[in-house]
Design an enzyme around this catalytic site. Structure first.
Site, mmCIF file in Angstrom:
data_model
loop_
_atom_site.group_PDB
_atom_site.id
_atom_site.type_symbol
_atom_site.label_atom_id
_atom_site.label_comp_id
_atom_site.label_asym_id
_atom_site.label_seq_id
_atom_site.Cartn_x
_atom_site.Cartn_y
_atom_site.Cartn_z
ATOM 1 C CG ASP A 83 2.372 -3.898 9.707
ATOM 2 O OD1 ASP A 83 2.941 -5.451 9.668
ATOM 3 O OD2 ASP A 83 2.421 -2.956 9.110
ATOM 4 C CG ASP A 133 5.685 -4.691 11.167
ATOM 5 O OD1 ASP A 133 6.463 -5.284 9.957
ATOM 6 O OD2 ASP A 133 5.517 -2.948 11.184
ATOM 7 C CB THR A 187 -1.999 6.969 -3.390
ATOM 8 O OG1 THR A 187 -1.621 5.622 -3.468
ATOM 9 C CG2 THR A 187 -0.846 8.185 -3.990
ATOM 10 N NE ARG A 219 -2.051 1.029 3.613
ATOM 11 C CZ ARG A 219 -2.900 0.349 4.808
ATOM 12 N NH1 ARG A 219 -4.215 0.262 4.924
ATOM 13 N NH2 ARG A 219 -2.618 0.768 6.047
#
Length: 220
Positions: free
Chosen positions: A204, A207, A112, A108
């Site tokens: 995340d 992670d 944006t 991603r």
């Protein structure tokens, strides 16, 4: 958290799912335990996601007699979205040892929030009838919609999304772009924040699975 009134969105009602998801969300859960919980939740959600797959009749010889049995009819493909989706694959293969595994890499763009494809090793034509997209978090829905676009262009006849948690915004994006794609999740969270992270979420997922946390000021 709330169930979705959309019949294409399936939120697991199982108490084990709720229990394990709470452990997964806990910020003190270490990567090893986090990976184990991702695997366990994926198994439970995969079991539910494949409840409506078609079967064909077969004859089975038991030790005592012959009987009519059933065999899964469609070929199933697992599509883990790199890298966080990798942690869901082993559990799915326990359920479906004959499933094919194909990888699609998307990231991603932080500016944006749109998905960018960087890896795709699908063969020239579809080799399976049912595809399960594996991605722990359905956040903005952009990556999932892009993955479905890729799979439909490939020739996949039926596609499902299996995620651990989802944001309402991500569900709306995917359902608007692809209303024929069912979504299976452990929970629908409250919202996205301004950076596109799910709240309350679980951090995340990549992670937390692989221990790749950014260093803090205290660690420098």
């Amino acid at each position: 958290m709330a169930d979705s009134p959309d019949p294409g969105v399936h939120v697991s009602p199982h108490p084990l799912v709720a229990h394990k998801l709470s452990l997964l969300r806990d910020r003190t859960t270490e990567p090893k335990k986090f990976r184990e919980l991702v695997r366990e939740l994926s198994w439970l959600l995969g079991y539910e996601a494949m409840a409506d797959l078609a079967t064909e009749p077969v004859t089975v010889d038991t030790p005592l007699e012959t009987m009519a049995g059933a065999r899964l009819h469609p070929r199933v493909g697992l599509i883990p979205v790199l890298r966080a989706g990798l942690g869901m694959v082993d559990a799915m293969l326990e359920l479906m040892p004959t499933a094919e595994v194909w990888h699609i890499g998307l990231y991603r763009d932080e500016r944006t929030l749109q998905p960018v494809e960087y890896y795709n090793k699908l063969p020239d034509a579809a080799t399976v009838q049912v595809c399960l997209i594996l991605d722990p978090m359905l956040a903005t829905g952009g990556s999932s919609s892009a993955t479905v676009d890729i799979l439909k262009a490939w020739g996949a006849a039926r596609i499902k999304q299996v995620s651990l948690i989802a944001a309402p915004e991500g569900i709306a994006t995917l359902r608007k772009a692809h209303p024929d794609v069912d979504i299976h999740v452990a929970a629908v969270d409250r919202q996205l924040n301004e950076k596109g992270y799910i709240l309350p979420g679980l951090g995340d997922a990549g992670d937390r699975q692989f221990g790749t946390f950014a260093p803090t000021a205290d660690a420098e």
